[in-house]
Design an enzyme around this catalytic site. Structure first.
Site, PDB file in Angstrom:
ATOM      1  N   LEU B  58       0.778  -1.282   0.139  1.00 56.20           N
ATOM      2  CA  LEU B  58       0.046  -0.032  -0.083  1.00 56.20           C
ATOM      3  C   LEU B  58       0.809   1.231  -0.096  1.00 56.20           C
ATOM      4  CD1 LEU B  58      -3.163   0.374   2.221  1.00 56.20           C
ATOM      5  CD2 LEU B  58      -2.235   2.153   1.122  1.00 56.20           C
ATOM      6  N   ALA B  59       1.001   1.739  -1.188  1.00 56.22           N
ATOM      7  CA  ALA B  59       2.283   2.935  -1.281  1.00 56.22           C
ATOM      8  C   ALA B  59       2.030   3.585  -2.600  1.00 56.22           C
ATOM      9  CB  ALA B  59       3.593   2.255  -1.066  1.00 56.22           C
ATOM     10  N   GLU B  60       1.084   4.712  -2.616  1.00 54.93           N
ATOM     11  CA  GLU B  60       1.065   5.103  -3.975  1.00 54.93           C
ATOM     12  C   GLU B  60       1.991   5.846  -4.627  1.00 54.93           C
ATOM     13  OE1 GLU B  60      -0.776   5.394  -1.309  1.00 54.93           O
ATOM     14  OE2 GLU B  60      -2.785   4.517  -2.007  1.00 54.93           O
ATOM     15  N   GLN B  82      -6.222   3.750  -6.341  1.00 54.35           N
ATOM     16  CA  GLN B  82      -7.366   2.821  -5.831  1.00 54.35           C
ATOM     17  C   GLN B  82      -8.745   4.113  -5.842  1.00 54.35           C
ATOM     18  OE1 GLN B  82      -7.755   1.053  -1.748  1.00 54.35           O
ATOM     19  NE2 GLN B  82      -7.848  -0.735  -3.331  1.00 54.35           N
ATOM     20  N   PHE B  83      -8.361   5.341  -5.433  1.00 55.61           N
ATOM     21  CA  PHE B  83      -9.365   6.477  -5.374  1.00 55.61           C
ATOM     22  C   PHE B  83      -8.496   7.864  -5.867  1.00 55.61           C
ATOM     23  CE2 PHE B  83     -11.488   3.394  -2.697  1.00 55.61           C
ATOM     24  CZ  PHE B  83     -12.626   3.288  -3.400  1.00 55.61           C
ATOM     25  N   PHE B  86      -6.206   9.799  -3.299  1.00 56.70           N
ATOM     26  CA  PHE B  86      -4.957   9.110  -2.777  1.00 56.70           C
ATOM     27  C   PHE B  86      -3.974   9.152  -3.984  1.00 56.70           C
ATOM     28  CE2 PHE B  86      -8.218   6.381  -0.889  1.00 56.70           C
ATOM     29  CZ  PHE B  86      -8.367   7.228   0.081  1.00 56.70           C
ATOM     30  N   PRO B  89       0.423  11.675  -3.417  1.00 48.43           N
ATOM     31  CA  PRO B  89       1.801  11.041  -3.293  1.00 48.43           C
ATOM     32  C   PRO B  89       2.617  10.641  -4.489  1.00 48.43           C
ATOM     33  CG  PRO B  89       0.397  10.011  -1.625  1.00 48.43           C
ATOM     34  CD  PRO B  89      -0.552  10.665  -2.579  1.00 48.43           C
ATOM     35  N   HIS B 129     -12.785  10.586  -1.418  1.00 46.45           N
ATOM     36  CA  HIS B 129     -12.874   9.489  -2.592  1.00 46.45           C
ATOM     37  C   HIS B 129     -13.628  10.162  -3.731  1.00 46.45           C
ATOM     38  CE1 HIS B 129     -12.119   6.708   0.708  1.00 46.45           C
ATOM     39  NE2 HIS B 129     -12.205   5.641  -0.107  1.00 46.45           N
TER      40      HIS B 129
END
Ligand SMILES: Cc1ncc(C[n+]2csc(CCOP(=O)(O)OP(=O)(O)O)c2C)c(N)n1
Ligand SMILES: [Mg+2]
Lengths: 357, 326
Positions: B58-60, B82-83, B86, B89, B129
């Protein structure tokens, strides 16, 4: 209560600061002649760095950072990597880049503000210098993923400073490299300073190498001013990566003996005494002392080498200075594979020098 | 030919291109076994295996960052954030590296990656979101920014995005994911990038929009047509680079222009279009350009979301306003 994890970090040194062996040397170093190429490469790097700074001071180059005092790290990394490996450097690795086959002319072009300097004729797949701290770590993971996917016995190697180890990119990259067991080696050139911020302010961790532990990958510390130790540790990491055994983090301990860059004045924030102390540990004299002790290096060799390095650097400088400036239209070259029609008029305006017209 | 939703069209394009081109791979959070939180990558893991359908940590920032490394090595990564809330970054890698890699190496290294992310409000989602992020990316030289408005456009534009040799930001309007179905021929044919599409012809006013807002725009155009006002509707589709000639040609014909977007007004991409019309088409205007956009406030939580979204009435009113002039 029970202990569920423990770790220890190995520190490797073979030559102390006087160039005296502290333990039996590994095989590759048994014949001292084998170490001469590293010595030559370090002296070339030091000559290049000094010249780059001198060019900046006389208005002939842009801002540039020197690797004075930490030449051993880049030199070993660049020389020990295989040609087909991929190197992802930051801005203080002239030594590694030269060893990889990037020409000093190319480096000078880049640092003079000419993008053409990153079009390396030699290592075509190496990344250009990464200015945004630690971003290259993530790129290295992506490169390593591709190498592994194609089952190629190649390795991605990236270097970063001690300051870079505070960035999320650094942690995220170690973490991803670990989960996917990728062929990548992360080398921290810990020169104790991130501009004016000392290592102690950067992290409460005892070593930077131990940051590997949380990512589930091997991490070790090495005397970064000792060519023999560097090569020994880096060799193993490369081999591990190449044979499918995953990534390694290496923390190479060194010291930045000069300003951060030509735009910096380190006297503002650090004690010159501290710098003097570290001169006694620097890597070039250390290896020279060893070679002299082994009687494979003498005054004549030294004089010849210095003359040769000066000559090579000057030839690169001449070639660099003779480079015609890029034409203004080059701003739009290689922006896209094919310049979108919408930008054609801007390109044409730029090419004619009337960018704001 | 099957009738499918926009998100199914994304899936169809991904699957087809992965089949045709072994260098294409997808990566992101939950894209594997889960098939993505919106199911855009459904079934890909089973077909193509975990080396090409990569559940990332989990690391954009690094999802974008590693895509650059992969792309430089000749792979064609299609990364999913994902959205859209997010995606920030990842901006660092996209702006500082993906967009510049070709240029700064004189074409030696390139970055044929796609960054997909759902975007936009209107689905009563939690905080962060519902962001409209197109303008952040559209400002960056070296990128392409694409937003499909229908299943067929999503299919054809995503194929084009994956095949494009440069980085493409592919923004998928969440609200349109399952809004309607459309027949999509899985023929592997890409749609052109860098062009606007004419969705409806008309002579009285031009409505320019993109993404999910096209839905409201089409309804508004139909309602105006009932009153005898013929609006021309343009789906911008590729925001960067922007196909101004198509917009200017339409405005030259109608003399009126309404720009509709779901992102906040100030500095929104509508401003760029309006400015370009002012530069190149001012003399063909019969009325000031109108913008229908979300207000300059934080995207509200679901209770107030309805007031935030531009709606059909606002679009109709804006077109009518342009008709009040000459
Ligand atoms: C993301 C980012 N933040 C800040 C800077 C400005 N900056 C350039 S070098 C530097 C210090 C880096 O220190 P370190 O990682 O230890 O590398 P060193 O310069 O010592 O080799 C800073 C803060 C930058 N280039 N990139
Ligand atoms: Mg440092």
């Amino acid at each position: 209560m029970s202990v569920v994890a423990r770790f220890e970090i190995r520190h490797t040194q073979f030559l102390n600061h006087l160039g005296e062996p502290t333990q039996p040397l590994p095989d590759f170093a048994r014949d001292p002649d084998n170490l001469i190429p590293y010595y030559r490469a370090m002296v070339l790097t030091r000559t290049y760095d000094a010249k780059a700074v001198a060019l900046q001071r006389t208005g002939q180059l842009g801002t540039v950072g020197s690797s004075l005092g930490q030449e051993a790290i880049g030199t070993v990394v660049g020389s020990v990597m295989q040609r087909e490996d991929v190197f992802l450097p930051t801005y203080r690795e002239a030594g590694a880049q030269i060893a990889r086959g990037v020409t000093m002319t190319e480096l000078l072009r880049y640092w003079s503000g000419d993008e053409r300097g990153s079009d390396y004729r030699g290592p075509r797949q190496d990344f250009p210098v990464c200015i945004t701290i630690a971003a290259q770590c993530a790129h290295a993971v992506g490169v390593a993923y591709a190498l592994k996917l194609r089952k190629e016995p190649r390795v991605a190697v990236t270097m970063m400073g001690d300051g870079a180890t505070s960035k999320g990119d650094f942690y995220e990259s170690l973490n991803m490299a670990g989960t996917w067991h990728l062929p990548v080696v992360f080398v921290i050139a810990n020169n104790q300073w991130a501009i004016s911020v000392p290592r102690s302010v950067q992290s409460a961790a005892e070593t930077l190498a131990q940051k590997a532990v949380a990512a589930g990958i091997p991490g070790e510390q090495v005397d970064g001013n000792d060519v023999v130790a560097l090569r020994y540790v880096f060799d193993q990491a490369l081999q591990r990566a190449r044979s499918g055994d995953g990534p390694t983090l290496i923390e190479a301990l060194s010291y930045r003996l000069t300003d951060h860059t030509t735009a910096d004045d380190a006297r503002r924030y650090r004690d010159p005494e501290d710098v003097s102390r570290h001169w006694a540990m620097e890597p070039v004299a250390r290896l020279r002392n060893y070679l002299v002790l082994q009687k494979v290096w003498g005054k004549d060799d030294e004089e010849k080498l210095i003359a040769e390095c000066n000559e090579r650097v000057q030839a690169a400088v001449n070639e660099y200075l003779a480079t015609p400036p890029p034409p203004p239209g080059a701003m739009f070259e290689h922006l896209y594979a094919t310049l979108p029609a919408a930008l054609a008029w801007q390109r044409d305006a730029a090419a004619s020098g009337k960018i704001h017209g | 030919m099957a009738e499918i939703t926009l998100v199914e069209a994304v899936n169809l394009a991904l699957a087809g291109e992965m089949e045709r081109d072994p260098s294409v791979l997808v990566l992101g959070e939950d894209v594997g076994a889960d098939g993505g939180v919106f199911r855009a990558t459904l079934g890909l893991l089973g077909r193509f295996g975990k080396e090409r359908v990569i559940d990332t940590p989990l690391a954009e920032a690094s999802i974008a960052g590693i895509s650059i490394g992969m792309a430089a090595q000749g792979l064609k990564p299609v990364a999913e954030i994902q959205f859209s809330g997010f995606v920030y970054p990842a901006l660092d890698h996209i702006v500082n590296h993906a967009s510049r890699l070709r240029h700064r190496t004189c074409g030696r290294l390139t970055c044929p990656m796609v960054l997909r992310t759902p975007c936009g409000a209107g689905i009563h989602a939690p905080e962060h979101h519902s962001e409209s992020v197109e303008t952040f990316f559209a400002h960056v030289p070296g990128l392409r920014v694409v937003i499909p408005s229908s299943p067929a456009r999503a299919y054809g534009l995503l194929l084009a995005a994956i095949r494009d040799p440069d980085p493409v930001i592919f923004l998928e309007p969440t609200r349109a994911y399952r809004l309607f179905k459309q027949e999509v021929d899985d023929n592997g044919q890409a749609l052109p990038l860098d062009v606007c599409f004419l969705n409806r012809e008309g002579s009285d006013a031009t409505i320019v929009s993109w993404g999910a807002m096209l839905h409201e725009v089409q309804i508004a155009a139909a309602r105006l047509a009932d009153e005898g006002i013929m609006a021309e509707v343009i789906d911008v589709a590729t925001l960067k680079p922007l196909d101004m000639p198509t917009i200017l040609e339409s405005v030259a014909k109608t003399g009126r222009c309404v720009i509709v977007h779901e992102a906040s007004r100030t500095g929104g991409f509508g401003a760029e279009i309006a400015a370009s019309i002012a530069e190149h088409g001012l003399l063909s205007l019969l009325a000031p350009v109108q913008r229908v956009a979300a207000p300059d406030c934080v995207v509200p939580l679901p209770k107030l979301e309805h007031y935030f979204m531009p709606d059909v009435d606002q679009i109709v009113a804006a077109v009518r306003k342009t008709l009040e002039f000459a």
